[in-house]
Design a protein around this motif. Structure first.
Motif, PDB file in Angstrom:
ATOM      1  N   GLY A  89       8.662   5.929  11.379  1.00 14.75           N
ATOM      2  CA  GLY A  89       9.256   6.276  10.005  1.00 14.75           C
ATOM      3  C   GLY A  89       9.481   5.126   9.360  1.00 14.75           C
ATOM      4  O   GLY A  89       9.978   5.042   8.202  1.00 14.75           O
ATOM      5  N   LYS A  90       9.038   3.873   9.560  1.00 12.99           N
ATOM      6  CA  LYS A  90       9.320   2.615   8.916  1.00 12.99           C
ATOM      7  C   LYS A  90       7.947   2.614   7.965  1.00 12.99           C
ATOM      8  O   LYS A  90       6.781   1.946   8.186  1.00 12.99           O
ATOM      9  N   LEU A  91       7.982   2.936   6.731  1.00 17.16           N
ATOM     10  CA  LEU A  91       7.021   2.934   5.929  1.00 17.16           C
ATOM     11  C   LEU A  91       7.116   1.781   4.793  1.00 17.16           C
ATOM     12  O   LEU A  91       5.918   1.345   4.372  1.00 17.16           O
ATOM     13  N   ALA A  92       8.138   1.130   4.642  1.00 15.66           N
ATOM     14  CA  ALA A  92       8.422   0.034   3.853  1.00 15.66           C
ATOM     15  C   ALA A  92       7.674  -1.376   4.313  1.00 15.66           C
ATOM     16  O   ALA A  92       7.314  -1.421   5.320  1.00 15.66           O
ATOM     17  N   LYS A  93       7.192  -2.185   3.621  1.00 15.77           N
ATOM     18  CA  LYS A  93       6.135  -3.314   4.001  1.00 15.77           C
ATOM     19  C   LYS A  93       6.439  -4.673   3.145  1.00 15.77           C
ATOM     20  O   LYS A  93       6.229  -4.608   2.214  1.00 15.77           O
ATOM     21  N   THR A  94       7.037  -5.534   4.070  1.00 18.41           N
ATOM     22  CA  THR A  94       7.320  -6.934   3.442  1.00 18.41           C
ATOM     23  C   THR A  94       7.106  -7.635   4.866  1.00 18.41           C
ATOM     24  O   THR A  94       6.998  -7.198   5.929  1.00 18.41           O
ATOM     25  N   ASP A  95       6.934  -9.128   4.762  1.00 22.65           N
ATOM     26  CA  ASP A  95       6.569 -10.081   5.856  1.00 22.65           C
ATOM     27  C   ASP A  95       7.699  -9.777   6.702  1.00 22.65           C
ATOM     28  O   ASP A  95       7.476  -9.771   8.154  1.00 22.65           O
ATOM     29  N   ARG A  96       8.782  -9.940   6.224  1.00 18.30           N
ATOM     30  CA  ARG A  96      10.131  -9.858   7.406  1.00 18.30           C
ATOM     31  C   ARG A  96      10.319  -8.721   8.020  1.00 18.30           C
ATOM     32  O   ARG A  96      10.437  -8.440   9.371  1.00 18.30           O
ATOM     33  N   ILE A  97      10.002  -7.307   7.385  1.00 18.81           N
ATOM     34  CA  ILE A  97       9.928  -6.170   7.936  1.00 18.81           C
ATOM     35  C   ILE A  97       8.752  -5.933   8.882  1.00 18.81           C
ATOM     36  O   ILE A  97       8.876  -5.537   9.917  1.00 18.81           O
ATOM     37  N   ASP A  98       7.604  -6.385   8.503  1.00 17.50           N
ATOM     38  CA  ASP A  98       6.389  -6.600   9.597  1.00 17.50           C
ATOM     39  C   ASP A  98       6.639  -7.193  10.764  1.00 17.50           C
ATOM     40  O   ASP A  98       6.296  -6.790  11.849  1.00 17.50           O
ATOM     41  N   ALA A  99       7.345  -8.356  10.748  1.00 17.98           N
ATOM     42  CA  ALA A  99       7.926  -8.955  11.773  1.00 17.98           C
ATOM     43  C   ALA A  99       8.592  -8.268  12.748  1.00 17.98           C
ATOM     44  O   ALA A  99       8.535  -8.239  14.129  1.00 17.98           O
TER      45      ALA A  99
END
Length: 314
Positions: A89-99
């Motif tokens: 359910g993690k749909l948001a995407k930024t570099d920190r979120i991706d890490a």
């Protein structure tokens, strides 16, 4: 003992790092000073797993420096990580979120750590990649020659001549690199003893599939992506299809089969038998790719040159 997992999101300029389970975050530059800074931070943590996505080579510096320091590094397919993110359910995407997602993926899935390529393997991989780029440019220029105005024909022909010269030089560099390493030379000779496997295909297999000769036939087929997967649900029986794997290796196997089904009597016989049994040509070629891969895997494992009897092992 706390199990530390590190996720690193790679971009051209930076490395965004997430540490689990402490939820610690940091960002360093994607260059040698930044990687050295990262190593200093990670050493006291003694992580059990460091996960990065394959990012078109942008990850190579970080992976190489971390592996040289003895860290347990693994590079994974970005699609696996995105599918994992969607599933959670993690749909948001930024570099920190991706890490963070990459770290959670590593924590949950625990991808297998494989030995990082040595320097010569990286050199050969770079040469193979460059060769493929030059071949693509040659094809594009030759196509342009047929449709362009005659006023630019001279320029296009000069470009084609230069690209053909560069292609020969790349091939010479590949030959030299293989001959300088006795182990690579022996493996290349074993693979090339099979009709349909030329020097470029053999080198590509050795560079892009270092596991060849070290896994069983099912594992190597799944790794390359020539192992058919079921598509069943309830009473419905779907078509078996191949999925995922290493596209570069599959492309080389496909080219090898196009040659082998003409000039390798054993593979030709197997292909013809499948066609007579009613298999579609595409299905028959895929089956031949899987069989050839299994045979090549066995040849390297047992250091055995090609012989038709090997067809019985797949």
């Amino acid at each position: 003992m706390e199990h530390i997992t590190i996720g690193i999101d790679v971009s051209k300029a930076t490395l965004d790092v997430a540490v689990l389970p402490t939820i610690r975050e940091l960002t360093v530059t994607n260059d040698e000073p930044g990687c050295r800074e990262l190593i200093v931070v990670l050493k006291p943590l003694k992580p059990q797993l460091i996960v990065l996505e394959a990012t078109g080579g942008l990850e190579n510096l970080a992976v190489g420096m971390l592996a040289a320091e003895g860290f347990p590094v693994v590079v994974v397919n970005p699609r696996q990580v995105r599918d994992f993110a969607k599933a959670t359910g993690k749909l948001a995407k930024t570099d920190r979120i991706d890490a963070k997602i990459i770290a959670r993926f590593g924590e949950a899935v625990k991808p297998e750590i494989r030995p990082f390529k040595d320097e010569q393997s990286q050199v050969l991989t770079a040469l193979i990649t460059r060769r493929r780029q030059i071949v693509d440019m040659l094809t594009a220029e030759k196509n342009r020659l047929g449709i362009s105005h005659k006023s630019v024909h001279k320029d296009i022909k000069e470009t084609i001549a230069w690209l053909e010269k560069r292609l020969k030089e790349i091939d010479d560099d590949l030959t030299k690199a293989i001959k300088e390493n006795p182990v690579w030379k022996e493996k290349e000779q074993i693979l090339s003893s099979c009709k349909g496997i030329g020097r470029v295909i053999a080198t590509t297999l050795l560079c892009s599939l270092p596991e060849l000769g070290n896994l069983n036939r099912r594992e190597i087929s799944a790794l390359v992506g020539v192992c058919p997967f079921n598509r069943d649900s309830g009473k419905m029986r779907g078509k078996r299809t191949i999925f995922g794997g290493r596209a570069t290796v599959r492309a080389m196997l496909y080219m090898a089969i196009l040659s082998a089904k003409k000039y390798n009597p054993a593979i030709k016989s197997f292909y013809d038998r499948l066609i007579k049994a009613g298999k579609l040509p595409k299905v028959a070629i895929t089956a031949c790719m899987r069989k050839l891969l299994t045979i090549l895997n066995s040849m390297l494992k047992h250091k055995e040159m090609w012989n038709p009897n090997l067809l019985q092992i797949a």
